[in-house]
Write a protein that holds these residues in place. Structure first.
Motif, PDB file in Angstrom:
ATOM      1  N   ARG A 214       0.811  -1.219   0.000  1.00 55.32           N
ATOM      2  CA  ARG A 214       0.000   0.000   0.000  1.00 55.32           C
ATOM      3  C   ARG A 214       0.844   1.269   0.000  1.00 55.32           C
ATOM      4  O   ARG A 214       0.398   2.327   0.411  1.00 55.32           O
ATOM      5  CB  ARG A 214      -0.971  -0.013   1.170  1.00 55.32           C
ATOM      6  N   ASP A 225       1.026   3.009  -3.791  1.00 55.17           N
ATOM      7  CA  ASP A 225       0.134   1.885  -3.579  1.00 55.17           C
ATOM      8  C   ASP A 225      -0.014   1.125  -4.902  1.00 55.17           C
ATOM      9  O   ASP A 225      -0.353   1.722  -5.925  1.00 55.17           O
ATOM     10  CB  ASP A 225      -1.217   2.487  -3.140  1.00 55.17           C
ATOM     11  N   GLY A 233      -4.440   3.191  -5.818  1.00 55.22           N
ATOM     12  CA  GLY A 233      -3.710   2.038  -6.345  1.00 55.22           C
ATOM     13  C   GLY A 233      -3.932   1.827  -7.830  1.00 55.22           C
ATOM     14  O   GLY A 233      -4.148   2.776  -8.580  1.00 55.22           O
TER      15      GLY A 233
END
Ligand code: HEC
Ligand code: HEC
Ligand code: HEC
Length: 410
Positions: A214, A225, A233
């Motif tokens: 992360r 991330d 992410g």
């Protein structure tokens, strides 16, 4: 005429020799060839060259300096030279180094050598890697890897570290998942050691296992991330986009910079596409708790000032709407790097500028200019606050002290 032909022949020969030398392979041992080849691929997956090859002409002879929060360590000479490399090691010594972090005669290795990830490598892969490592040219090059200050220089201190932070164990496939997912998980968690940079660290410098992949800070860069998180992410990236990034260092969204350039150049760009696909499939399924943030209001003074600076200094390349230019100028709208919790990478890129990765797939390297001399600390903070909160982005504002501290970072 004859001299010319001879000259040509010797040039050809020289070319063949240098290319064999460049690969660091000794006279080819035909019987072991398939295993040497398999081992070479595993060395690529593990990016052994990233930390053990300083000079391309001396593969694996060591010398790469690694800055850790505790001091400097230097990648060892791992060629088969008996005096300065690992020529006198047995297979068991080698396997121990990768699987348990204990080198020859039980010497405790520092975890800057990523054995906490390599411990997941299969016995078969380590065996092939060993055959390959035995086949590279021995090079005399004495390295004192331990440059740490006292008390960290005492290898025995690693006893405690390992008790606290290290558990040995091979990768366990999850039978409920596809072979592709399992291959991806193996590469990311094992040889690829992606968490070494992309996982936040605890106070003792170990991976914080409560937040795998992360995002983590290293040497003034932020490795973002890379879980399936939609905002921070790779949730919004297609598999093709992840594969293109790992293969070439660039895709329609962004261009790799900093330490990721080396990872792409030395490791992922040389991996087969099926493996890159497997990693993409796995990463997108790594779950992270949903993250949300409230954007800084558009009429905030920092946002207003930042918008003007952006139009002036940045929009020519990154476009007014932050969409950038595919393969050339990264997209800032919706970018995970831009919205990272920690703005280290952003500050660094804007202050110092950067050069994209050079790979076979993307041979031109666009550059981001340095703004340290053109913008003051407040202006850098404002323009970054703006890009973090414009076009649907949302992230904490950047303050000028943080901008000031990032000036002249290594
Ligand atoms: C992120 C950097 C990094 C990567 C990647 C890395 N190493 Fe290392 N390695 C180190 C460092 C630093 C040391 C020295 C550690 C010490 O002195 O305690 C080391 C030590 C070693 C040693 C012990 C050498 C000795 O003389 O004691 C071996 C063997 C080794 N590495 C093999 C490998 C192999 C094989 C790979 C690829 C699969 C690899 N390393 C990848 C950083 C790395
Ligand atoms: C030596 C540290 C390091 C290692 C090891 C590393 N990365 Fe990275 N990675 C970074 C940094 C730093 C960035 C941010 C680069 C940037 O901002 O351009 C990054 C960026 C990325 C990105 C782009 C993320 C985004 O939102 O822009 C992906 C995808 C990625 N890495 C995947 C991987 C994978 C997969 C591995 C393992 C095979 C890996 N990385 C290993 C340091 C590392
Ligand atoms: C001359 C063109 C140009 C200008 C002007 C420019 N950039 Fe960039 N920018 C680039 C390129 C090229 C990269 C990718 C370089 C790399 O990653 O190595 C980049 C990368 C970035 C990144 C990293 C994005 C990522 O996904 O890793 C950020 C953030 C950024 N620029 C912000 C800015 C800001 C803010 C300004 C204005 C102060 C600006 N840029 C001005 C060309 C430019």
């Amino acid at each position: 005429m004859r001299t010319a032909a001879l000259h040509f022949a010797s040039l050809l020969l020289a070319g063949v020799l240098t290319s064999a030398m460049a690969q660091g392979v000794r006279a080819v041992d035909e019987q072991n060839f398939p295993q040497i080849e398999a081992g070479r691929r595993i060395a690529t997956e593990g990016d052994c060259a990233g930390c053990h090859t300083l000079d391309e002409k001396k593969p694996f002879a060591g010398g790469v300096v690694l800055q850790t929060p505790f001091g400097a360590l230097i990648g060892s000479n791992i060629t088969p030279d008996p005096e300065t490399g690992i020529g006198t090691w047995s297979f068991a010594d080698f396997k121990n180094a990768l699987h348990t972090g204990r080198g020859k005669d039980g010497k405790r290795l520092y975890p800057a050598m990523p054995y906490p990830a390599f411990t997941k490598m299969t016995d078969r892969d380590v065996a092939a890697l060993w055959v390959y490592m035995r086949s590279v040219s021995p090079i005399r090059n004495r390295i004192e890897s331990n440059q740490l200050p006292f008390p960290f220089s005492i290898r025995l201190s690693l006893l405690g570290w390992n008790l606290l932070n290290f558990s040995e164990g091979r990768f366990k496939p999850d039978p409920s998942r596809s072979p592709e997912w399992n291959r991806g998980a193996y590469l990311v968690e094992g040889p690829g050691h992606c968490g070494t940079c992309h996982t936040a660290k605890t106070t003792t410098g170990a991976d914080d296992s409560s937040q795998p992949l992360r995002g983590g800070v290293l040497q003034g860069w932020y490795a973002p991330d890379i879980t399936g998180d939609n905002r921070k992410g790779l949730g919004g990236w297609s598999d093709d986009e992840i594969v293109a990034y790992l293969k070439t260092g660039a895709n329609g969204r962004t261009v790799a910079s900093g330490p990721m350039i080396e990872v792409v150049q030395k490791s992922t760009s040389n991996m087969p596409e099926t493996d890159l696909r497997a990693m993409a499939a796995y990463l997108k399924q790594v779950r992270a708790p949903a993250s949300s943030a409230t954007p800084v209001a558009a009429n905030d003074p920092g946002m207003v000032a930042g918008k003007a600076i952006y139009k002036d200094s940045c929009a020519a390349c990154h476009k007014d709407d932050g969409t950038g230019q595919p393969q050339l100028f990264p997209r800032l709208a919706g970018s995970a790097v831009v919205q990272s919790d920690d703005p280290a990478t952003l500050l660094r890129v804007v202050m110092a500028g950067t050069q994209g990765a050079y790979t076979k797939g993307a041979p031109t390297t666009p550059a981001m200019p340095s703004f340290a001399w053109r913008l003051n600390d407040q202006q850098v903070a404002d323009v970054l606050t703006y890009v973090r909160n414009a076009w649907g982005n949302a992230a904490a504002p950047v303050d000028s002290t943080r901008a000031k501290d990032s000036r002249g970072a290594p």
